[in-house]
Enzyme design. Sequence first.
Site, PDB file in Angstrom:
ATOM      1  CB  SER A 150       8.228 100.390  36.007  1.00 31.09           C
ATOM      2  OG  SER A 150       8.204 101.722  36.487  1.00 31.09           O
ATOM      3  CE1 TYR A 163      13.194 100.889  33.642  1.00 33.30           C
ATOM      4  CE2 TYR A 163      11.404 102.241  34.498  1.00 33.30           C
ATOM      5  CZ  TYR A 163      12.257 101.174  34.629  1.00 33.30           C
ATOM      6  OH  TYR A 163      12.179 100.371  35.745  1.00 33.30           O
ATOM      7  CE  LYS A 167      11.225  97.952  33.460  1.00 30.14           C
ATOM      8  NZ  LYS A 167      11.722  96.605  33.776  1.00 30.14           N
TER       9      LYS A 167
END
Length: 258
Positions: A150, A163, A167
Site C-alpha cells: 500500500s 496498517y 505494509k
Amino acid sequence: MSTPVQPGPAPAAGCHVALVTGGSRGIGYAVAETLVARGDRVCITGRNEDALKAAVARLGPDRAMYVAGKAHDTEHQAETVAAVLDAYGRIDHLVNNAGTNPVFGPMADLDLAVARKVFETNVISALGFAQRTWAGWQRDNGGTIVNIASIAGISASPYVGAYGVSKAAMVNLTQQLAHEFAPGVRVNALAPAVVKTKFAAALYEGREEEAAARYPMGRLGAPEDIGGAAAFLTSDAAGWITGQTLVVDGGLFLNAGV
C-alpha cells in the site's frame, strides 16, 4: 479448520496456476478474475466460505477453486498449498492479498495486541504462504510472488499507522524474498492508493468526489487497476523485474508537498 473444495478439470499442459489469498472480493477477486481471463487456474482463499463459493461460481468452477480459512493460521496455509498441488499439480504464482486494518487512531494510543494481529495477518501470513509455496513447488520449478502492499507503507499514514507499518514491512519482505529466491522466482509488490472496495470504504464513502479530487487521474482506483498490474508482474513481460514495489496511485504522489 480450513475447508477445501474439489476444482474442475486439471489444467492443460502449459497452463499456469495461481494462489490468491483474500480472493473472495475486492482487489483479491479482481486479481483472480484477471488471471482466469488470461487462462490461468486459480485458487482463492478467505474466511467466509459463502463468499468464496459465490466468487468461484463467477470465476467458473472449471477454472477456480477455494480453500476457506484464516490467512494467519499455519494449518490453513499448509492445507491450502497441499490442496492446490493435489488439484492442479503446480503453483506458478502466489498473490499475497489477505490483510486487515481493524483500528483507526494515533499510534500513541494503539493497543499492542491489535498491532500484533495486524502484523500476523498482513505480514507473517504472507511469509508463511511464500515459504510453503517455495518449498512445495517454486524452489524447483520457478514462478512469481506478488505482495499487495500500500502507499501507506511508503509514506506516513495518519490514523492507520499500524496498517502502514505492516505494509512497509511487506515492502521489505518483498526485497528479502526477491534476493533469496532469485533467480528462479521473481518477487514484487504493488502499492495501491485508495481503491474502491469494501475494505477501504471508510476512506471515501459519502465523499468520493472530494477524495478523488486529490488524484491527477481524476478518480479513485478500481480493483481491476490492481488486477491488471498483478497480471503484468506475473507475466513473462516482467521477466527482468524483481524486488520492486510498483506504486499504483492514479498520480497521487505527484501532489506530494503541494
